[in-house]
Scaffold this motif. Structure first.
Motif, PDB file in Angstrom:
ATOM      1  N   GLU A 177      27.152  14.173  52.917  1.00  0.00           N
ATOM      2  CA  GLU A 177      25.912  13.425  53.089  1.00  0.00           C
ATOM      3  C   GLU A 177      25.376  13.672  54.486  1.00  0.00           C
ATOM      4  O   GLU A 177      26.129  13.642  55.465  1.00  0.00           O
ATOM      5  CB  GLU A 177      26.137  11.922  52.886  1.00  0.00           C
ATOM      6  N   GLY A 178      24.071  13.951  54.558  1.00  0.00           N
ATOM      7  CA  GLY A 178      23.424  14.168  55.842  1.00  0.00           C
ATOM      8  C   GLY A 178      22.452  13.051  56.154  1.00  0.00           C
ATOM      9  O   GLY A 178      22.856  11.945  56.531  1.00  0.00           O
ATOM     10  N   TYR A 179      21.157  13.336  55.984  1.00  0.00           N
ATOM     11  CA  TYR A 179      20.165  12.290  56.226  1.00  0.00           C
ATOM     12  C   TYR A 179      20.356  11.142  55.236  1.00  0.00           C
ATOM     13  O   TYR A 179      20.657  11.351  54.057  1.00  0.00           O
ATOM     14  CB  TYR A 179      18.754  12.857  56.076  1.00  0.00           C
ATOM     15  N   ARG A 180      20.171   9.939  55.746  1.00  0.00           N
ATOM     16  CA  ARG A 180      20.326   8.742  54.908  1.00  0.00           C
ATOM     17  C   ARG A 180      19.119   7.825  55.152  1.00  0.00           C
ATOM     18  O   ARG A 180      18.816   7.489  56.293  1.00  0.00           O
ATOM     19  CB  ARG A 180      21.617   8.019  55.258  1.00  0.00           C
ATOM     20  N   SER A 181      18.444   7.440  54.086  1.00  0.00           N
ATOM     21  CA  SER A 181      17.265   6.577  54.214  1.00  0.00           C
ATOM     22  C   SER A 181      17.682   5.173  54.645  1.00  0.00           C
ATOM     23  O   SER A 181      18.831   4.752  54.428  1.00  0.00           O
ATOM     24  CB  SER A 181      16.515   6.514  52.896  1.00  0.00           C
ATOM     25  N   PRO A 182      16.762   4.413  55.249  1.00  0.00           N
ATOM     26  CA  PRO A 182      17.096   3.028  55.632  1.00  0.00           C
ATOM     27  C   PRO A 182      17.536   2.181  54.440  1.00  0.00           C
ATOM     28  O   PRO A 182      18.471   1.376  54.562  1.00  0.00           O
ATOM     29  CB  PRO A 182      15.788   2.520  56.238  1.00  0.00           C
ATOM     30  N   ASP A 183      16.878   2.353  53.290  1.00  0.00           N
ATOM     31  CA  ASP A 183      17.262   1.580  52.111  1.00  0.00           C
ATOM     32  C   ASP A 183      18.689   1.897  51.680  1.00  0.00           C
ATOM     33  O   ASP A 183      19.465   0.987  51.334  1.00  0.00           O
ATOM     34  CB  ASP A 183      16.290   1.856  50.960  1.00  0.00           C
ATOM     35  N   ARG A 184      19.027   3.169  51.680  1.00  0.00           N
ATOM     36  CA  ARG A 184      20.387   3.553  51.287  1.00  0.00           C
ATOM     37  C   ARG A 184      21.393   3.033  52.310  1.00  0.00           C
ATOM     38  O   ARG A 184      22.494   2.600  51.936  1.00  0.00           O
ATOM     39  CB  ARG A 184      20.493   5.073  51.152  1.00  0.00           C
ATOM     40  N   GLN A 185      21.027   3.054  53.592  1.00  0.00           N
ATOM     41  CA  GLN A 185      21.932   2.542  54.619  1.00  0.00           C
ATOM     42  C   GLN A 185      22.234   1.069  54.391  1.00  0.00           C
ATOM     43  O   GLN A 185      23.387   0.623  54.467  1.00  0.00           O
ATOM     44  CB  GLN A 185      21.318   2.741  56.003  1.00  0.00           C
ATOM     45  N   ASN A 186      21.204   0.275  54.089  1.00  0.00           N
ATOM     46  CA  ASN A 186      21.423  -1.150  53.813  1.00  0.00           C
ATOM     47  C   ASN A 186      22.253  -1.353  52.546  1.00  0.00           C
ATOM     48  O   ASN A 186      23.088  -2.259  52.474  1.00  0.00           O
ATOM     49  CB  ASN A 186      20.080  -1.859  53.677  1.00  0.00           C
ATOM     50  N   MET A 187      22.035  -0.466  51.571  1.00  0.00           N
ATOM     51  CA  MET A 187      22.790  -0.569  50.323  1.00  0.00           C
ATOM     52  C   MET A 187      24.280  -0.319  50.561  1.00  0.00           C
ATOM     53  O   MET A 187      25.153  -1.034  50.034  1.00  0.00           O
ATOM     54  CB  MET A 187      22.230   0.430  49.310  1.00  0.00           C
ATOM     55  N   LEU A 188      24.583   0.686  51.377  1.00  0.00           N
ATOM     56  CA  LEU A 188      25.977   0.977  51.676  1.00  0.00           C
ATOM     57  C   LEU A 188      26.597  -0.120  52.540  1.00  0.00           C
ATOM     58  O   LEU A 188      27.772  -0.476  52.358  1.00  0.00           O
ATOM     59  CB  LEU A 188      26.077   2.330  52.393  1.00  0.00           C
ATOM     60  N   ALA A 189      25.823  -0.663  53.478  1.00  0.00           N
ATOM     61  CA  ALA A 189      26.340  -1.745  54.318  1.00  0.00           C
ATOM     62  C   ALA A 189      26.667  -2.977  53.489  1.00  0.00           C
ATOM     63  O   ALA A 189      27.609  -3.727  53.803  1.00  0.00           O
ATOM     64  CB  ALA A 189      25.325  -2.076  55.408  1.00  0.00           C
ATOM     65  N   ALA A 190      25.915  -3.199  52.393  1.00  0.00           N
ATOM     66  CA  ALA A 190      26.168  -4.352  51.519  1.00  0.00           C
ATOM     67  C   ALA A 190      27.488  -4.225  50.773  1.00  0.00           C
ATOM     68  O   ALA A 190      28.034  -5.228  50.290  1.00  0.00           O
ATOM     69  CB  ALA A 190      25.016  -4.515  50.538  1.00  0.00           C
ATOM     70  N   LEU A 191      28.011  -2.998  50.673  1.00  0.00           N
ATOM     71  CA  LEU A 191      29.293  -2.803  49.987  1.00  0.00           C
ATOM     72  C   LEU A 191      30.480  -3.205  50.851  1.00  0.00           C
ATOM     73  O   LEU A 191      31.610  -3.241  50.366  1.00  0.00           O
ATOM     74  CB  LEU A 191      29.428  -1.339  49.552  1.00  0.00           C
ATOM     75  N   GLY A 192      30.238  -3.470  52.128  1.00  0.00           N
ATOM     76  CA  GLY A 192      31.318  -3.944  52.981  1.00  0.00           C
ATOM     77  C   GLY A 192      31.671  -2.967  54.077  1.00  0.00           C
ATOM     78  O   GLY A 192      31.276  -1.792  54.056  1.00  0.00           O
ATOM     79  N   PRO A 193      32.445  -3.424  55.056  1.00  0.00           N
ATOM     80  CA  PRO A 193      32.810  -2.572  56.202  1.00  0.00           C
ATOM     81  C   PRO A 193      33.660  -1.366  55.837  1.00  0.00           C
ATOM     82  O   PRO A 193      33.734  -0.416  56.613  1.00  0.00           O
ATOM     83  CB  PRO A 193      33.575  -3.537  57.121  1.00  0.00           C
ATOM     84  N   SER A 194      34.294  -1.392  54.685  1.00  0.00           N
ATOM     85  CA  SER A 194      35.082  -0.219  54.289  1.00  0.00           C
ATOM     86  C   SER A 194      34.192   0.972  53.961  1.00  0.00           C
ATOM     87  O   SER A 194      34.649   2.119  53.940  1.00  0.00           O
ATOM     88  CB  SER A 194      35.963  -0.562  53.082  1.00  0.00           C
ATOM     89  N   VAL A 195      32.906   0.682  53.701  1.00  0.00           N
ATOM     90  CA  VAL A 195      31.948   1.754  53.412  1.00  0.00           C
ATOM     91  C   VAL A 195      31.094   2.044  54.635  1.00  0.00           C
ATOM     92  O   VAL A 195      30.948   3.191  55.073  1.00  0.00           O
ATOM     93  CB  VAL A 195      31.062   1.380  52.208  1.00  0.00           C
ATOM     94  N   SER A 196      30.489   1.009  55.212  1.00  0.00           N
ATOM     95  CA  SER A 196      29.666   1.188  56.413  1.00  0.00           C
ATOM     96  C   SER A 196      29.497  -0.149  57.129  1.00  0.00           C
ATOM     97  O   SER A 196      29.290  -1.187  56.490  1.00  0.00           O
ATOM     98  CB  SER A 196      28.283   1.761  56.054  1.00  0.00           C
ATOM     99  N   ASN A 197      29.557  -0.080  58.461  1.00  0.00           N
ATOM    100  CA  ASN A 197      29.319  -1.262  59.292  1.00  0.00           C
ATOM    101  C   ASN A 197      27.883  -1.318  59.801  1.00  0.00           C
ATOM    102  O   ASN A 197      27.481  -2.312  60.393  1.00  0.00           O
ATOM    103  CB  ASN A 197      30.260  -1.266  60.505  1.00  0.00           C
TER     104      ASN A 197
END
Length: 280
Positions: free
Chosen positions: A186-206
């Motif tokens: 994964e390279g570029y990540r949209s803001p929406d996708r970033q928030n989506m991954l952050a919602a999955l918890g710190p094991s995915v993204s902080n």
């Protein structure tokens, strides 16, 4: 025209007959030829004498000019030496500078990675690898290690150009020097996708939107290809060794490696350019 030819032939025949039949004619012709030869030789002699006189005059004038030049140089010797020094100074400086070895203590034999970085900075443009089939990112093992990876962007053109070149250089070194074939997860990540991954918890993204370098095209997550399959988990000893090498190479080209963090992210690298995060 015919009559003229006949007349010339008649005159020539008469001349030949006269020479053949009358000795006095032959003597006259021989005497005339001898006189002509003498006059021609005398003419050549006069020309040669005149030429010698001209050469002698030219030589004398050259000698006189040389003597005058030598006298002038003796009279203005200091001025001539100063002019010679001014003319010779740039050449001498260039030769002295060319003889110096900049960074003489730099051992290129032990800086192979840095040498490749220097090649990159000199303008080498590396080309992204061919896209992998989508099924490579859809296996069960990949989904367990990286949820939602199928929908991630692997478009190299969306990455920052400088970061993309450095990452491609890392890929090249990993393959040619260490034998690891790298893959962009994964390279570029949209803001929406970033928030989506952050919602999955710190094991995915902080990080939330615009708190990650992914939103600026200055970060990427990568893993390894082995026999056509993605190897992501660091529990695989071969992959863990690859991540360690990947971190070393990435840091050598000026990037930040996620393996140094408290919550380690071995496949993550980013290029932190000054002022980018604050502007947004």
């Amino acid at each position: 025209m015919f009559l003229i030819a006949v007349a010339l032939y008649f005159i020539l025949a008469c001349l030949v007959s006269w020479l053949a039949l009358f000795p006095a004619g032959r003597d006259f012709v021989m005497h005339s030829l001898a006189g002509a030869e003498q006059r021609f030789s005398a003419c050549l002699g006069r020309l040669a004498s005149r030429r010698q006189a001209e050469l002698a005059g030219t030589y004398a004038r050259a000698i006189a000019a040389s003597l005058r030049a030598a006298a002038w140089l003796r009279q203005h010797s200091l001025l001539c030496l100063a002019a010679l020094a001014v003319i010779s100074l740039p050449t001498a400086l260039a030769l002295m500078a060319g003889g110096k070895h900049l960074l003489g203590g730099y051992d290129t034999s032990t800086r192979e990675i840095n040498a490749q970085v220097a090649t990159l900075l000199q303008g080498e443009q590396l080309v992204p690898p061919l896209d992998l089939p989508p099924l490579v990112f859809a296996t069960e093992e990949v989904q367990q290690a990286r949820p939602m990876l199928v929908s991630a962007s692997r478009n190299w053109s969306l990455l920052n150009a400088e970061y993309a070149q450095r990452l491609l250089l890392v890929f090249k070194i990993m393959k040619e020097k260490h034998g690891y074939e790298m893959a962009l997860l994964e390279g570029y990540r949209s803001p929406d996708r970033q928030n989506m991954l952050a919602a999955l918890g710190p094991s995915v993204s902080n990080a939330r939107a615009f708190q990650s370098w992914h939103q600026y095209g200055l970060a990427a997550d990568c893993a390894f290809l082995r026999n056509g399959k993605l190897i992501i988990s660091e529990k695989d000893p071969w992959a863990m060794r690859g991540y360690q090498l990947y971190g070393e190479v990435a840091e050598s080209v000026g990037m930040t490696w996620g393996g140094r963090w408290k919550m380690m992210d071995f496949g993550h690298t980013e290029l932190r350019l000054a002022g980018v995060m604050q502007k947004n």
